[in-house]
Design a protein around this motif. Sequence first.
Motif, short mmCIF file in Angstrom:
data_model
loop_
_atom_site.label_atom_id
_atom_site.label_comp_id
_atom_site.label_asym_id
_atom_site.label_seq_id
_atom_site.Cartn_x
_atom_site.Cartn_y
_atom_site.Cartn_z
N ARG A 37 15.91 18.43 33.25
CA ARG A 37 14.83 18.21 34.02
C ARG A 37 15.38 18.98 35.49
O ARG A 37 16.62 19.31 35.45
CB ARG A 37 14.94 16.81 34.33
CG ARG A 37 14.64 15.77 33.06
CD ARG A 37 14.44 14.51 33.25
NE ARG A 37 13.59 14.02 34.31
CZ ARG A 37 13.32 12.85 34.84
NH1 ARG A 37 14.23 11.76 34.28
NH2 ARG A 37 12.24 12.26 35.39
N ARG A 73 8.62 25.13 29.85
CA ARG A 73 8.21 24.01 30.81
C ARG A 73 7.33 23.25 30.03
O ARG A 73 6.32 23.08 29.40
CB ARG A 73 7.47 24.58 32.03
CG ARG A 73 7.30 23.52 33.03
CD ARG A 73 6.45 23.89 34.19
NE ARG A 73 6.48 23.09 35.42
CZ ARG A 73 5.42 22.14 35.27
NH1 ARG A 73 4.36 22.10 34.27
NH2 ARG A 73 5.38 21.04 36.31
N ALA A 75 5.67 19.65 30.53
CA ALA A 75 5.30 18.45 31.40
C ALA A 75 4.80 17.21 30.52
O ALA A 75 3.91 17.44 29.88
CB ALA A 75 4.47 19.27 32.44
N LYS A 76 5.65 15.97 30.57
CA LYS A 76 5.04 15.09 30.01
C LYS A 76 4.17 14.17 30.93
O LYS A 76 4.35 13.94 31.91
CB LYS A 76 6.54 14.07 29.69
CG LYS A 76 7.54 14.99 28.96
CD LYS A 76 7.58 14.24 27.73
CE LYS A 76 8.84 14.79 27.09
NZ LYS A 76 8.90 16.31 26.68
N PRO A 77 3.18 13.70 30.38
CA PRO A 77 1.91 12.94 31.25
C PRO A 77 2.46 11.43 31.14
O PRO A 77 1.75 10.62 30.76
CB PRO A 77 0.87 12.88 30.27
CG PRO A 77 1.06 13.16 28.81
CD PRO A 77 2.53 13.82 28.81
N VAL A 78 3.52 11.27 31.98
CA VAL A 78 3.85 9.77 32.32
C VAL A 78 4.09 9.60 33.70
O VAL A 78 4.00 10.38 34.48
CB VAL A 78 5.35 9.70 31.59
CG1 VAL A 78 5.21 9.80 30.17
CG2 VAL A 78 6.45 10.41 32.22
N ILE A 79 4.26 8.64 34.13
CA ILE A 79 4.28 8.27 35.44
C ILE A 79 5.90 7.40 35.74
O ILE A 79 6.00 6.53 35.04
CB ILE A 79 3.32 7.06 36.00
CG1 ILE A 79 2.17 7.36 35.66
CG2 ILE A 79 3.60 6.71 37.45
CD1 ILE A 79 1.31 8.11 36.73
N PRO A 80 6.51 7.86 36.54
CA PRO A 80 6.54 9.12 37.48
C PRO A 80 6.55 10.35 36.26
O PRO A 80 7.06 10.26 35.20
CB PRO A 80 7.67 9.20 38.24
CG PRO A 80 8.62 8.36 37.60
CD PRO A 80 8.00 7.49 36.54
N PRO A 81 6.03 11.68 36.76
CA PRO A 81 5.98 12.92 35.97
C PRO A 81 7.31 13.27 35.52
O PRO A 81 8.35 13.15 36.23
CB PRO A 81 5.31 13.80 36.93
CG PRO A 81 4.72 13.08 38.20
CD PRO A 81 5.40 11.61 38.41
N ARG A 82 7.24 13.73 34.30
CA ARG A 82 8.84 14.26 34.01
C ARG A 82 8.52 15.65 33.37
O ARG A 82 7.38 16.03 32.57
CB ARG A 82 9.30 13.19 32.68
CG ARG A 82 10.44 13.88 31.96
CD ARG A 82 10.97 13.01 31.08
NE ARG A 82 12.04 13.65 30.27
CZ ARG A 82 13.36 13.20 30.26
NH1 ARG A 82 13.45 12.08 30.90
NH2 ARG A 82 14.19 13.87 29.72
N VAL A 83 9.25 16.67 33.70
CA VAL A 83 9.41 17.85 33.41
C VAL A 83 10.41 18.34 32.85
O VAL A 83 11.52 18.27 33.42
CB VAL A 83 8.65 18.85 34.53
CG1 VAL A 83 8.61 20.40 34.18
CG2 VAL A 83 7.32 18.34 35.21
#
Length: 126
Positions: A37, A73, A75-83
């Motif tokens: 990350r 890269r 980017a996962k669509p979760v909250i909070p964002p995870r890259v």
Amino acid sequence: MAVSDNEALCPYRLVLEHVTSRWGVLVLTELLDRPYRFSELRRAIGAYGGRGVSEKMLTQTLQTLERDGLVHRDAKPVIPPRVDYSLTGLGREAAEQVRALSQWTHDRMDDVEKARRTYDEARAAS
């Protein structure tokens, strides 16, 4: 993104600059071990000593390496964002080459320092 004049004239040199830049080398060699990350990667690079990489420089380096096809890269669509950042196959090839050169400099540093002393002494004597 438009192709710059430098990129059009000498694309090989530009890629070499990206791969061997101060932060490019460290990003590539760190990502050889595993995906990271952003904040993990920043801390891992900071562990090399000296001044750590700024968020801006790490972002720019990652974007450049991603554009060159060396870094992926995710980017996962979760909250909070995870890259997560990882190497592509092309990036792995480049990172292995960079790591070999880094290891060579580590292994041969005594010889380089001796050559520098010899050079400096010869210059001072003349």
